[in-house]
Scaffold this active site. Structure first.
Site, short mmCIF file in Angstrom:
data_model
loop_
_atom_site.label_atom_id
_atom_site.label_comp_id
_atom_site.label_asym_id
_atom_site.label_seq_id
_atom_site.Cartn_x
_atom_site.Cartn_y
_atom_site.Cartn_z
N GLY A 115 90.06 35.07 18.65
CA GLY A 115 90.72 34.36 17.57
C GLY A 115 90.45 32.88 17.50
N SER A 117 87.63 31.80 15.76
CA SER A 117 86.80 31.68 14.56
C SER A 117 85.34 31.36 14.83
CB SER A 117 87.41 30.65 13.60
OG SER A 117 88.64 31.09 13.13
N SER A 119 82.79 33.31 14.04
CA SER A 119 81.96 33.71 12.90
C SER A 119 81.90 32.63 11.83
CB SER A 119 82.50 35.01 12.28
OG SER A 119 82.43 36.07 13.19
N ALA A 121 82.45 29.51 12.19
CA ALA A 121 81.77 28.31 12.70
C ALA A 121 80.27 28.41 12.49
CB ALA A 121 82.09 28.13 14.19
N ASP A 163 91.00 28.65 8.69
CA ASP A 163 89.95 28.44 9.69
C ASP A 163 88.77 27.68 9.11
OD1 ASP A 163 91.72 30.09 10.91
OD2 ASP A 163 90.32 31.76 11.24
#
Length: 331
Positions: A115, A117, A119, A121, A163
């Protein structure tokens, strides 16, 4: 010339998961971990695979563990989705791209499936690289929407704007995802907060997780859309905590975040099923005197601590639950 761009992990301080339900959140970027993109001109458009994108394994057990941790596709679909959405955006805006191709590779140090993030990023770093390569400016407030659309529309990944906003803006940001604002202009109200105003924070993530992120919000989403009173009211309360935190930080009361963060997790538990593994981590941190809540959808917690003695206790106690504790580097 090689273009190098980077984006960082993130942690939700307060208000999550109301960001996906027209709520309000406060989040920080965690620069301890990041995803980077290298991009340079080449005769053809080429995406260089990373080891996790390969199809060669040491054994059936290696394949099983790889799929459990990384899913079936690795990072290549993210890159493809990002390039496609960038091209779509330019076409919609009447931006004619020059006839240039590139080779792109990605790397990430962001822990997977906890959790933070990883992906998004990769996608944020990719968009930054494409913007520089093609000399295209995408307004900062629009960029998170494009990143989200790569995941939600192209890849069917359930996600919210929080995010992507914090990874695009970086630092510490208060976000208001008011329904009317989103309807009128497609993005919320984003306000930077001076990280110096924050209390002492720790982040702890489970190093032994092996479950691919799934439809974390599916049941709650359906209940919210039906107008379920418990879900709607609880999301409103969670969003209100982010607003209270913003006021507390403005007025120089950072210690108020201790109780607010605990309330955030406790409210979440009334509408979400939380695993025993995650509850143990939360309870162990609170037993040390720290506050604790999810930094995202599970696997990573965040909270406030009083002093170095308490931080050392967190290091020792949370290690018993396979968790690594860090102090987030925000600025």
């Amino acid at each position: 010339m090689i273009i190098e761009k980077r984006a960082y992990a993130r942690a939700g301080l307060l208000g999550n998961p109301s960001d996906g339900f027209f709520g309000k959140t406060l989040a920080i970027s965690v620069r301890n971990f990041g995803a980077s993109i290298s991009l340079y001109e080449s005769p053809e458009l080429h995406i260089e695979p990373e080891p996790q994108d390969g199809s060669t394994f040491k054994s059936i057990y290696h394949l099983r563990d790889s799929v459990s941790m990384l899913g079936y596709n690795g990072g290549i679909p993210l890159i493809k989705a990002g390039i496609k959405k960038f091209g779509d955006y330019c076409e919609e805006q009447g931006i004619r791209l020059p006839n240039r191709n590139f080779t792109v590779r990605y790397r990430s140090s962001i822990p997977r499936q906890v959790g933070m993030s990883g992906s998004s990023a990769i996608l944020v770093a990719l968009f930054r690289g494409l913007m520089q390569f093609y000399k295209v400016e995408i307004p900062l407030e629009i960029l998170p929407c494009l990143v989200l659309s790569c995941e939600s529309e192209e890849l069917g990944i359930a996600a919210g704007l929080q995010d992507r906003v914090i990874q695009c803006y970086e630092g510490c940001v208060y976000m208001n995802f008011d329904k009317e604002l989103l309807k009128q202009r497609g993005y919320g109200e984003y306000e930077r907060i001076d990280p110096e105003q924050l209390p002492k924070l720790y982040v702890a993530y489970n190093t032994h997780l092996s479950k691919v992120s799934g439809k974390v919000h599916s049941d709650v989403r359906a209940r919210f859309d039906r107008g379920d009173t418990d879900v709607v009211q609880t999301m409103g309360q969670i969003a209100g905590l982010a607003e209270q935190a913003r006021t507390a930080l403005r007025e120089g009361r950072p210690d108020d975040l201790h109780d607010l963060m605990n309330q955030n997790f406790d409210l979440r538990c009334t509408i979400y099923k939380v695993s025993d593994t995650n509850k143990q981590l939360i309870n162990a941190a609170r037993a040390c005197g720290a506050s604790a809540k999810f930094a995202g959808s599970g696997g990573t917690i965040i909270g406030t601590y009083r002093d170095d003695e308490m931080l050392n206790r967190l290091f020792v106690e949370l290690k018993k639950y396979n968790a690594r504790v860090i102090r987030p580097y925000i600025v």
